[in-house]
Enzyme design. Sequence first.
Site, PDB file in Angstrom:
ATOM      1  N   PRO A  86       0.827  -1.203   0.000  1.00  0.00           N
ATOM      2  CA  PRO A  86       0.000   0.000   0.000  1.00  0.00           C
ATOM      3  C   PRO A  86       0.869   1.264   0.000  1.00  0.00           C
ATOM      4  O   PRO A  86       1.912   1.294   0.662  1.00  0.00           O
ATOM      5  CB  PRO A  86      -0.803  -0.101   1.303  1.00  0.00           C
ATOM      6  CG  PRO A  86      -0.596  -1.465   1.839  1.00  0.00           C
ATOM      7  CD  PRO A  86       0.599  -2.060   1.177  1.00  0.00           C
TER       8      PRO A  86
ATOM      9  N   ALA B 244       1.718   4.244   3.306  1.00  0.00           N
ATOM     10  CA  ALA B 244       1.167   3.567   4.486  1.00  0.00           C
ATOM     11  C   ALA B 244       2.260   3.224   5.487  1.00  0.00           C
ATOM     12  O   ALA B 244       2.019   2.499   6.441  1.00  0.00           O
ATOM     13  CB  ALA B 244       0.436   2.298   4.052  1.00  0.00           C
TER      14      ALA B 244
ATOM     15  N   LEU C 146       4.883   1.431   4.800  1.00  0.00           N
ATOM     16  CA  LEU C 146       5.459   0.111   4.502  1.00  0.00           C
ATOM     17  C   LEU C 146       6.599   0.208   3.489  1.00  0.00           C
ATOM     18  O   LEU C 146       7.047  -0.808   2.966  1.00  0.00           O
ATOM     19  CB  LEU C 146       4.364  -0.837   4.001  1.00  0.00           C
ATOM     20  CG  LEU C 146       3.363  -1.285   5.080  1.00  0.00           C
ATOM     21  CD1 LEU C 146       2.120  -1.893   4.463  1.00  0.00           C
ATOM     22  CD2 LEU C 146       3.996  -2.281   6.035  1.00  0.00           C
ATOM     23  N   GLY C 147       7.022   1.426   3.204  1.00  0.00           N
ATOM     24  CA  GLY C 147       8.216   1.604   2.367  1.00  0.00           C
ATOM     25  C   GLY C 147       7.972   1.391   0.881  1.00  0.00           C
ATOM     26  O   GLY C 147       8.890   0.999   0.156  1.00  0.00           O
ATOM     27  N   SER C 148       6.755   1.686   0.414  1.00  0.00           N
ATOM     28  CA  SER C 148       6.461   1.408  -1.006  1.00  0.00           C
ATOM     29  C   SER C 148       7.395   2.161  -1.956  1.00  0.00           C
ATOM     30  O   SER C 148       7.867   1.589  -2.943  1.00  0.00           O
ATOM     31  CB  SER C 148       5.000   1.717  -1.338  1.00  0.00           C
ATOM     32  OG  SER C 148       4.762   3.092  -1.182  1.00  0.00           O
TER      33      SER C 148
ATOM     34  N   ALA D 202      10.811   0.603  -2.028  1.00  0.00           N
ATOM     35  CA  ALA D 202      10.757  -0.720  -2.669  1.00  0.00           C
ATOM     36  C   ALA D 202      10.659  -0.587  -4.190  1.00  0.00           C
ATOM     37  O   ALA D 202      11.272  -1.372  -4.925  1.00  0.00           O
ATOM     38  CB  ALA D 202       9.576  -1.526  -2.117  1.00  0.00           C
TER      39      ALA D 202
ATOM     40  N   ASP E 180      14.577   3.155   5.615  1.00  0.00           N
ATOM     41  CA  ASP E 180      13.668   2.423   4.718  1.00  0.00           C
ATOM     42  C   ASP E 180      14.439   1.764   3.582  1.00  0.00           C
ATOM     43  O   ASP E 180      14.300   0.562   3.329  1.00  0.00           O
ATOM     44  CB  ASP E 180      12.615   3.366   4.119  1.00  0.00           C
ATOM     45  CG  ASP E 180      11.590   3.813   5.142  1.00  0.00           C
ATOM     46  OD1 ASP E 180      11.813   3.572   6.338  1.00  0.00           O
ATOM     47  OD2 ASP E 180      10.579   4.422   4.736  1.00  0.00           O
TER      48      ASP E 180
HETATM   49  C1  MEV Z   1       9.805   6.388   8.181  1.00  0.00           C
HETATM   50  O1  MEV Z   1       9.619   5.051   7.778  1.00  0.00           O
HETATM   51  C2  MEV Z   1      10.636   6.479   9.421  1.00  0.00           C
HETATM   52  C3  MEV Z   1      10.899   7.872   9.956  1.00  0.00           C
HETATM   53  O2  MEV Z   1      11.784   7.711  11.068  1.00  0.00           O
HETATM   54  C4  MEV Z   1      11.528   8.763   8.912  1.00  0.00           C
HETATM   55  C5  MEV Z   1      12.943   8.360   8.534  1.00  0.00           C
HETATM   56  O3  MEV Z   1      13.568   7.602   9.258  1.00  0.00           O
HETATM   57  O4  MEV Z   1      13.408   8.862   7.509  1.00  0.00           O
HETATM   58  C6  MEV Z   1       9.638   8.535  10.451  1.00  0.00           C
END
Ligand code: MEV
Length: 307
Positions: free
Chosen positions: A95, A98, A100-102, A105, A146
């Site tokens: 998604p 959301a 989940l790192g879309s 990815a 991410d």
């Molecule tokens: C985002 O998945 C995680 C955060 O800590 C932002 C980042 O690390 O760049 C909110």
Amino acid sequence: MKASAPGKIILFGEHAVVYGRPALAVPVTQVHVDAEVSDSPRAGIWIHAPIIDLHAELNSLPPDHAIASVILKVIQRFGISPLPNLDISISSTIPVAAGLGSGAAVSVALIRALSASLSRPMTDDEVNALTYEIEKIHHGTPSGIDNTVITYGKPVYFMKDRPVETFKTGNPFTIVIGDTGIAAPTKESVGDVRRLWIRDQFNLENIFNEIAQIALIGRRSIESGRTEMLGELMDHNHEYLQELTVSSPELDSLVEAARKAGALGAKMSGGGRGGNMIALVDPAKAESVAAALMSAGAKRTIITEVS
Ligand code: MEV
């Protein structure tokens, strides 16, 4: 040539990680991006991404377009000229926006498929560095967690500007992910935390230090197989994220619902405001916690084993 990349969740340490504290993240292989690159009979580089209704030639897209920017970076890096004629297909079950790192990815899968099809092999470190450059175009000041967990596809203990550390789990454990269905760009919550930090550095630095302790203890608990500790750590981490104002009523009510349904602990995960939360569960309770999350308004749930 085909390549794929998993989704990810952050177990501990989001936001504090932007300020140099450690964070833990794990891949979520139930969702993934798949990219395929093949020679095209037509002139140009044609991109097909049905999930975002995109069917276009590279040159018709703005250079900072999420997908175009990845292709341009790869071409630029290898100094390829003239451009080959290619068909690029991208599909995803992750998604969007959301947590989940879309985005990362898409970059990882696409970079790998392109480097293979152009016969320019890249190491994981190179894929990771290039994906981080692309993350910076779209997300302001990302920590890099991410792209790192998605590139290496293993649990990572991440600290900005430090060599990548993957780690092993002593015992597998089960997480239920609940998605609020609310798209929340990480850039905004990261920007809001920045504004809070500018106003009250002392307090924010203290919160980041507490979160760093949680991430450290979390790593030790996972490595030594004492995963029952993780629930309480999640609950504490969630409180600190609430103090950072990045949770939301929807996330809080999913976290509450998971705990009431018997989860051992729960927290929001990722940028916050929307996106997803995670709950540590006994595997036997995973389905009932997932059902409770759906009743409490989750748009979807994923049950994943971290091993
Ligand atoms: C985002 O998945 C995680 C955060 O800590 C932002 C980042 O690390 O760049 C909110």
